[in-house]
Enzyme design. Structure first.
Site, PDB file in Angstrom:
ATOM      1  N   TRP A  41       0.815  -1.219   0.000  1.00 43.72           N
ATOM      2  CA  TRP A  41       0.000   0.000   0.000  1.00 43.72           C
ATOM      3  C   TRP A  41       0.847   1.267   0.000  1.00 43.72           C
ATOM      4  O   TRP A  41       0.339   2.367  -0.124  1.00 43.72           O
ATOM      5  CB  TRP A  41      -0.961   0.014   1.194  1.00 43.72           C
ATOM      6  CG  TRP A  41      -0.304  -0.241   2.507  1.00 43.72           C
ATOM      7  CD1 TRP A  41       0.188   0.708   3.351  1.00 43.72           C
ATOM      8  CD2 TRP A  41      -0.050  -1.506   3.110  1.00 43.72           C
ATOM      9  NE1 TRP A  41       0.748   0.097   4.449  1.00 43.72           N
ATOM     10  CE2 TRP A  41       0.609  -1.253   4.334  1.00 43.72           C
ATOM     11  CE3 TRP A  41      -0.304  -2.830   2.751  1.00 43.72           C
ATOM     12  CZ2 TRP A  41       1.011  -2.280   5.192  1.00 43.72           C
ATOM     13  CZ3 TRP A  41       0.097  -3.840   3.604  1.00 43.72           C
ATOM     14  CH2 TRP A  41       0.737  -3.565   4.811  1.00 43.72           C
ATOM     15  N   GLU A  64      -5.539   0.868   5.793  1.00 40.92           N
ATOM     16  CA  GLU A  64      -5.664   1.301   7.191  1.00 40.92           C
ATOM     17  C   GLU A  64      -6.689   0.448   7.933  1.00 40.92           C
ATOM     18  O   GLU A  64      -6.482   0.064   9.071  1.00 40.92           O
ATOM     19  CB  GLU A  64      -6.046   2.786   7.274  1.00 40.92           C
ATOM     20  CG  GLU A  64      -4.918   3.735   6.915  1.00 40.92           C
ATOM     21  CD  GLU A  64      -3.655   3.518   7.749  1.00 40.92           C
ATOM     22  OE1 GLU A  64      -3.767   3.056   8.900  1.00 40.92           O
ATOM     23  OE2 GLU A  64      -2.556   3.776   7.249  1.00 40.92           O
ATOM     24  N   GLN A  69      -6.447  -4.342  12.958  1.00 47.33           N
ATOM     25  CA  GLN A  69      -6.360  -5.480  13.885  1.00 47.33           C
ATOM     26  C   GLN A  69      -5.618  -6.674  13.306  1.00 47.33           C
ATOM     27  O   GLN A  69      -5.753  -7.782  13.801  1.00 47.33           O
ATOM     28  CB  GLN A  69      -7.773  -5.913  14.291  1.00 47.33           C
ATOM     29  CG  GLN A  69      -8.362  -5.031  15.375  1.00 47.33           C
ATOM     30  CD  GLN A  69      -9.861  -4.970  15.311  1.00 47.33           C
ATOM     31  OE1 GLN A  69     -10.438  -4.745  14.258  1.00 47.33           O
ATOM     32  NE2 GLN A  69     -10.503  -5.187  16.430  1.00 47.33           N
ATOM     33  N   THR A  70      -4.883  -6.444  12.214  1.00 45.60           N
ATOM     34  CA  THR A  70      -4.174  -7.559  11.587  1.00 45.60           C
ATOM     35  C   THR A  70      -2.720  -7.142  11.365  1.00 45.60           C
ATOM     36  O   THR A  70      -2.454  -5.987  11.029  1.00 45.60           O
ATOM     37  CB  THR A  70      -4.836  -7.908  10.228  1.00 45.60           C
ATOM     38  OG1 THR A  70      -6.232  -8.127  10.456  1.00 45.60           O
ATOM     39  CG2 THR A  70      -4.236  -9.156   9.609  1.00 45.60           C
ATOM     40  N   GLY A 108      -9.694 -11.720   9.427  1.00 48.33           N
ATOM     41  CA  GLY A 108     -10.424 -11.740  10.696  1.00 48.33           C
ATOM     42  C   GLY A 108     -11.178 -10.440  10.955  1.00 48.33           C
ATOM     43  O   GLY A 108     -11.161  -9.520  10.139  1.00 48.33           O
ATOM     44  N   TYR A 109     -11.838 -10.372  12.114  1.00 49.51           N
ATOM     45  CA  TYR A 109     -12.603  -9.180  12.513  1.00 49.51           C
ATOM     46  C   TYR A 109     -13.401  -8.606  11.333  1.00 49.51           C
ATOM     47  O   TYR A 109     -13.140  -7.509  10.844  1.00 49.51           O
ATOM     48  CB  TYR A 109     -11.685  -8.117  13.116  1.00 49.51           C
ATOM     49  CG  TYR A 109     -10.957  -8.624  14.324  1.00 49.51           C
ATOM     50  CD1 TYR A 109     -11.589  -8.700  15.566  1.00 49.51           C
ATOM     51  CD2 TYR A 109      -9.648  -9.089  14.222  1.00 49.51           C
ATOM     52  CE1 TYR A 109     -10.933  -9.206  16.669  1.00 49.51           C
ATOM     53  CE2 TYR A 109      -8.986  -9.601  15.330  1.00 49.51           C
ATOM     54  CZ  TYR A 109      -9.626  -9.643  16.545  1.00 49.51           C
ATOM     55  OH  TYR A 109      -8.975 -10.148  17.628  1.00 49.51           O
ATOM     56  N   TYR A 147      -7.851   8.208  14.257  1.00 51.73           N
ATOM     57  CA  TYR A 147      -6.566   7.709  13.767  1.00 51.73           C
ATOM     58  C   TYR A 147      -6.571   7.550  12.235  1.00 51.73           C
ATOM     59  O   TYR A 147      -5.689   8.041  11.527  1.00 51.73           O
ATOM     60  CB  TYR A 147      -6.244   6.358  14.438  1.00 51.73           C
ATOM     61  CG  TYR A 147      -5.204   5.596  13.681  1.00 51.73           C
ATOM     62  CD1 TYR A 147      -3.866   5.904  13.848  1.00 51.73           C
ATOM     63  CD2 TYR A 147      -5.562   4.621  12.744  1.00 51.73           C
ATOM     64  CE1 TYR A 147      -2.907   5.246  13.115  1.00 51.73           C
ATOM     65  CE2 TYR A 147      -4.614   3.966  12.008  1.00 51.73           C
ATOM     66  CZ  TYR A 147      -3.282   4.280  12.192  1.00 51.73           C
ATOM     67  OH  TYR A 147      -2.337   3.654  11.460  1.00 51.73           O
ATOM     68  N   ASP A 165      -1.526   5.433  16.942  1.00 52.48           N
ATOM     69  CA  ASP A 165      -2.013   4.083  17.247  1.00 52.48           C
ATOM     70  C   ASP A 165      -1.178   3.542  18.415  1.00 52.48           C
ATOM     71  O   ASP A 165      -0.390   4.284  19.011  1.00 52.48           O
ATOM     72  CB  ASP A 165      -1.932   3.179  16.012  1.00 52.48           C
ATOM     73  CG  ASP A 165      -0.494   2.859  15.642  1.00 52.48           C
ATOM     74  OD1 ASP A 165       0.430   3.500  16.180  1.00 52.48           O
ATOM     75  OD2 ASP A 165      -0.287   1.944  14.823  1.00 52.48           O
ATOM     76  N   GLU A 210       4.161   8.266   9.384  1.00 50.30           N
ATOM     77  CA  GLU A 210       4.439   6.860   9.069  1.00 50.30           C
ATOM     78  C   GLU A 210       5.742   6.402   9.722  1.00 50.30           C
ATOM     79  O   GLU A 210       5.870   5.247  10.112  1.00 50.30           O
ATOM     80  CB  GLU A 210       4.520   6.660   7.553  1.00 50.30           C
ATOM     81  CG  GLU A 210       3.255   6.033   7.013  1.00 50.30           C
ATOM     82  CD  GLU A 210       3.391   5.588   5.578  1.00 50.30           C
ATOM     83  OE1 GLU A 210       3.906   6.380   4.762  1.00 50.30           O
ATOM     84  OE2 GLU A 210       2.958   4.470   5.261  1.00 50.30           O
ATOM     85  N   CYS A 227      17.415   0.030  20.813  1.00 48.13           N
ATOM     86  CA  CYS A 227      17.812   1.439  20.951  1.00 48.13           C
ATOM     87  C   CYS A 227      19.076   1.754  20.151  1.00 48.13           C
ATOM     88  O   CYS A 227      19.248   2.876  19.668  1.00 48.13           O
ATOM     89  CB  CYS A 227      17.999   1.787  22.418  1.00 48.13           C
ATOM     90  SG  CYS A 227      16.504   1.508  23.385  1.00 48.13           S
ATOM     91  N   CYS A 230      18.152   3.002  16.771  1.00 43.18           N
ATOM     92  CA  CYS A 230      17.045   3.975  16.762  1.00 43.18           C
ATOM     93  C   CYS A 230      17.512   5.363  16.333  1.00 43.18           C
ATOM     94  O   CYS A 230      18.477   5.903  16.895  1.00 43.18           O
ATOM     95  CB  CYS A 230      16.431   4.033  18.161  1.00 43.18           C
ATOM     96  SG  CYS A 230      15.112   5.252  18.261  1.00 43.18           S
TER      97      CYS A 230
END
Ligand code: SF4
Length: 374
Positions: A41, A64, A69-70, A108-109, A147, A165, A210, A227, A230
């Site tokens: 995407w 999105e 939830q995946t 799912g969901y 969100y 999120d 993002e 870390c 990062c």
């Protein structure tokens, strides 16, 4: 949570705080350009460029909702198939719900699939098929909350809108060493405020947003944050205090409720399978299944299972557990045998091809596969 980690973080006001925000935003944007995962995407399509978009707006909405939830790796597998079938909001709006649910299989969901379908219908009917750019109009779409609206407005249209999120909450809580006093709502409010401050000074708001999510997904992970790799470690208050592993503090999880589903698989002499559709609300709403007797306290007994479909015999052939967010569903699988020419008490007969085209939740796919009843 220790006293050290519970301390409020290092948010600075004034010039020092503003300079720190700019430095963090620049570091994140540069890191994302160099390190972002290649996800379907995120690739540009022919739909990008229209209406000022940098990315296909409809594809962004689909992604999105899938990502809510995946896991991203699963979405990466299934997103291209869905987009190939429904490349535009109009194509999805015109589709039958059954086809939409079938193409959602594996994610799912399923409530999200219905909301996406409804959103596509609003986009087609009220916006001429083009994704609205404005956050308020985006939030008016079914399934689009604060969100998702922020994600589309910033990533697709470049608006200075934050998107927060679970990943971003964790990154912000650590960056500021601010656990919100152990309260999730306070932690989220802090994350929205801080993400808003960063997006205001970003060169490219969508990239900055993002990058925060990507950092949470790949570097500042729930356990064992990396870390050393990062891009914002120099400004990270949790790392400076050595409390990155203690933030955010664990919230008390509720034990999922245990429920029992006795599923009876019945096939007739022509190889057809007996199925029924679930109710319009609740778990796996409007999905299809083999006839199922649901109990809250204990599994249904043989007689109940047999009589539920009017079978002459029922034999228990297996069991497995399936976890959802709030429930642990104990499945018991039965094979039912009808008397010749007897009519079942519930459900409809479907051929093998029809069964394949029906939207089935993953545990029912398992029940109706060849694992238990051939
Ligand atoms: Fe997370 Fe560590 Fe980076 Fe801080 S330095 S933001 S704890 S990965």
């Amino acid at each position: 949570m220790t006293g050290r980690a519970a301390k409020t973080g290092t948010k600075k006001g004034g010039k020092a705080g503003a300079a720190r925000d700019v430095a963090i935003a620049r570091a994140l944007e540069a890191w994302f350009a160099a390190s972002a995962r290649d996800l379907p995407w995120r690739r540009s399509t022919s739909a990008a460029g229209k209406n000022g978009a940098t990315r296909d707006p409809f594809g962004a909405l689909v992604a999105e909702l899938m990502l809510q939830q995946t896991q991203a790796s699963r979405v990466a597998e299934l997103f291209p198939r869905f987009m190939a079938r429904f490349p535009t909001a109009e194509a999805l709006a015109a589709a039958d719900e059954r086809d939409v649910l079938a193409m959602w299989a594996g994610l799912g969901y399923y409530r999200r699939a219905r909301l996406l379908h409804a959103a596509a219908r609003v986009i087609a009917a009220e916006h001429g098929g083009a994704m609205p750019r404005d956050v308020e109009a985006l939030r008016a779409l079914p399934g689009v909350g604060r969100y998702t609206a922020g994600a589309i407005a910033s990533i697709v249209f470049g608006a200075r809108e934050a998107m927060v999120d679970g990943n971003v909450v964790r990154v912000m809580a650590r960056l500021e060493a601010d656990d919100g006093g152990g309260q999730r709502a306070a932690r989220e409010a802090m994350a929205w405020e801080r993400a808003g401050a960063l997006v205001r000074v970003a060169e490219r708001p969508g990239v900055m947003n993002e990058s925060l999510m990507e950092l949470g997904a790949t570097v500042c992970t729930p356990r064992g944050p990396k870390c050393g790799a990062c891009p914002v470690s120099s400004w990270c208050a949790a790392r400076k205090a050595g409390v990155q592993d203690e933030i955010p503090s664990a919230s008390v999880r509720k034990t999922p409720r245990e429920v029992y589903h006795a599923v009876v698989v019945v096939r007739d002499a022509r190889g057809r399978t007996l199925v029924e559709q679930r109710g319009a609300s609740g778990l796996w709403a409007r999905m299809w299944q083999a006839p199922t007797v649901e109990r809250d306290d204990e599994p249904a007994q043989e007689r109940e299972v047999r009589e539920s479909v009017g079978a002459a015999r029922a034999e228990r052939v297996g069991a497995f557990a399936h976890k959802t967010t709030h429930r642990l569903v104990q499945f018991e699988v039965w094979r039912g045998v009808m008397k010749a020419r007897a009519q079942p008490r519930r459900g409809v007969w479907v051929s093998e091809a029809e069964l394949k085209a029906l939207p089935l939740a993953s545990p029912q796919k398992r029940v109706l596969g060849s694992e238990f009843v051939r």
